[in-house]
Design a protein around this motif. Structure first.
Motif, short mmCIF file in Angstrom:
data_model
loop_
_atom_site.label_atom_id
_atom_site.label_comp_id
_atom_site.label_asym_id
_atom_site.label_seq_id
_atom_site.Cartn_x
_atom_site.Cartn_y
_atom_site.Cartn_z
N THR A 127 96.44 4.73 -26.47
CA THR A 127 95.71 4.15 -25.35
C THR A 127 94.81 3.04 -25.86
O THR A 127 94.29 3.12 -26.98
CB THR A 127 94.85 5.19 -24.61
OG1 THR A 127 93.82 5.66 -25.49
CG2 THR A 127 95.69 6.35 -24.14
N GLN A 129 91.64 0.30 -24.52
CA GLN A 129 90.72 -0.28 -23.55
C GLN A 129 90.36 -1.66 -24.05
O GLN A 129 89.74 -1.82 -25.11
CB GLN A 129 89.49 0.61 -23.39
CG GLN A 129 89.81 1.96 -22.75
CD GLN A 129 88.60 2.84 -22.62
OE1 GLN A 129 87.76 2.88 -23.50
NE2 GLN A 129 88.51 3.55 -21.50
N THR A 178 96.35 2.25 -16.11
CA THR A 178 95.45 3.08 -15.33
C THR A 178 94.30 2.22 -14.83
O THR A 178 93.57 1.64 -15.63
CB THR A 178 94.88 4.24 -16.17
OG1 THR A 178 95.97 4.99 -16.73
CG2 THR A 178 94.01 5.15 -15.33
N GLU A 182 89.62 5.23 -13.05
CA GLU A 182 90.50 6.38 -13.01
C GLU A 182 90.75 6.91 -14.42
O GLU A 182 90.63 6.18 -15.40
CB GLU A 182 91.83 6.01 -12.34
CG GLU A 182 91.70 5.60 -10.89
CD GLU A 182 93.04 5.34 -10.24
OE1 GLU A 182 94.07 5.79 -10.81
OE2 GLU A 182 93.08 4.70 -9.17
N GLU A 183 91.12 8.18 -14.50
CA GLU A 183 91.36 8.82 -15.79
C GLU A 183 92.79 8.55 -16.23
O GLU A 183 93.74 8.82 -15.50
CB GLU A 183 91.13 10.33 -15.68
CG GLU A 183 91.07 11.05 -16.99
CD GLU A 183 89.79 10.76 -17.77
OE1 GLU A 183 89.79 10.98 -18.99
OE2 GLU A 183 88.79 10.33 -17.14
N ARG A 186 96.72 12.16 -20.09
CA ARG A 186 96.54 12.73 -21.42
C ARG A 186 97.79 12.42 -22.26
O ARG A 186 98.91 12.50 -21.75
CB ARG A 186 96.32 14.24 -21.33
CG ARG A 186 95.08 14.64 -20.55
CD ARG A 186 95.00 16.16 -20.41
NE ARG A 186 96.22 16.69 -19.79
CZ ARG A 186 96.48 17.98 -19.67
NH1 ARG A 186 95.64 18.89 -20.15
NH2 ARG A 186 97.60 18.39 -19.09
N THR A 222 92.84 0.82 -18.35
CA THR A 222 93.25 1.41 -19.62
C THR A 222 94.77 1.27 -19.74
O THR A 222 95.50 1.59 -18.81
CB THR A 222 92.86 2.89 -19.71
OG1 THR A 222 91.45 3.01 -19.59
CG2 THR A 222 93.32 3.50 -21.04
#
Length: 351
Positions: A127, A129, A178, A182-183, A186, A222
């Motif tokens: 991931t 950012q 994403t 928002e999350e 996983r 993300t």
């Protein structure tokens, strides 16, 4: 051929065969001409050096990020966080379990069960950012394949290009966006494979989605990427290249140099006068040195990569260019050593 006419699996095979063939011909030319080989660091490791490492006892993959953040390993019980001046995020590198200590991941994620019935030998999920500089840079990162054996530092006083094999962003097999607030999913979610956009059997559509991602890239969301496409050819645990007709199996050291191999994500500042991927033109977003626990660099170099040893303390000796030899000795050296600089560098510097 256009991307829409190329199957992604066949593309990987063709690229790797072309690189191998080119490197064999180039090394043969150097051998016949009596040229010197590039300096090679002395990075021979002894198993006794590593008995105190806090890593699984079974075979696994080890990763050292840049800037140094300690020693990471594959099949973790939690994703590894990473941070650079341009990005922050987390990642997981995982493969089928090799023993009880590499079987279970976050929240009981079963590594053995996940790979059951799959041809891939490993997978990496990450991931990111993005910061403003990343957005500007990655918007220029969508490009074609690029391979270079690098420049001989003994033949120039200018900045040299490091040996490199580069794939564009559409080489990732899956990406997920994403929205801000928002999350993100996983990395071990059992439904991860159903999220976002995947390349499998839809190469043309996926390439268009990558171009759309490029146009809409922004600070806030993300971005999650997953990569496994060439894993069926790269047996990282055993440090072998496999699955290519005629030329494999072959030890990874003979194909890509001694460990580690540097895996990086970067963008390149445009310079129409110079297409080379020079370090001064690169903006890095992820940098990792990778090796197998069964084929490690020597301990002192590992400590340098993981931050346990400063550059001022680093004393690993460098090899020197070889002198012209007899025809017989040159032939033996050609067979034993000279297939070692394809795709990745025989230099300890990362890409």
């Amino acid at each position: 051929a256009e991307i829409s006419k190329i199957d992604s699996k066949h593309l990987v095979v063709v690229v790797m065969l072309v690189v191998v063939a080119w490197e064999l011909l180039k090394r043969l030319f150097v051998w016949l001409g009596g040229g010197a080989t590039l300096p090679l660091p002395l990075l021979l490791a002894s198993p006794a050096e590593f008995q105190d490492l806090q890593v699984p006892p079974e075979p696994h993959v080890e990763i050292a990020l840049h800037p140094p953040q300690g020693l990471h390993h594959s099949n973790p019980t939690e994703p590894w966080p990473y941070e650079s001046e341009n990005t922050t995020g987390s990642y997981m590198f995982f493969h089928p379990a090799t023993g009880p200590n590499t079987k279970e991941g976050p929240d009981g994620f079963d590594y053995a069960e996940y790979f059951r019935g799959k041809s891939r030998m490993w997978e990496m999920r990450v991931t990111k950012q993005a910061q403003k500089v990343v957005v500007a840079g990655i918007k220029q990162a969508i490009g074609g394949l690029y391979h270079s054996a690098g420049d001989d530092p003994g033949r120039t006083n200018e900045e040299v290009e490091l040996p490199v094999c580069v794939l564009p962003l559409w080489a990732y097999d899956q990406f997920i966006v994403t929205p801000e607030g928002e999350e993100p999913p996983r990395l071990w979610d059992e439904n991860f494979g159903t999220f976002g956009h995947k390349r499998y059997k839809r190469v043309a559509e996926y390439a268009a989605e990558i171009r759309e991602l490029q146009r809409n890239l922004s600070v806030g969301p993300t971005y999650t990427f997953s990569f496994w496409g060439n894993s069926r050819f790269l047996d990282v645990l055993n440090w072998m290249v496999i699955g290519l007709p005629i030329v494999t199996p072959i030890g990874f050291n003979k194909f890509a140099g001694r460990p580690p191999v540097h895996v990086v994500l970067y963008s390149l500042k445009k310079d129409p006068r110079n297409p080379r991927h020079l370090r001064s033109r690169k903006t890095y977003y992820f940098r990792g040195a990778v090796w197998s626990s069964q084929h490690r660099p020597e301990r002192r170099y590992m400590e340098l990569l993981t931050g346990q040893l400063s550059k001022d303390e680093e004393k690993v000796e460098e090899g020197t260019p070889s002198k012209p030899k007899s025809m017989r000795r040159r032939f033996n050296g050609f067979v034993q050593r000279n297939f070692t600089d394809a795709c990745t560098g025989r230099t300890r510097e990362s890409q």
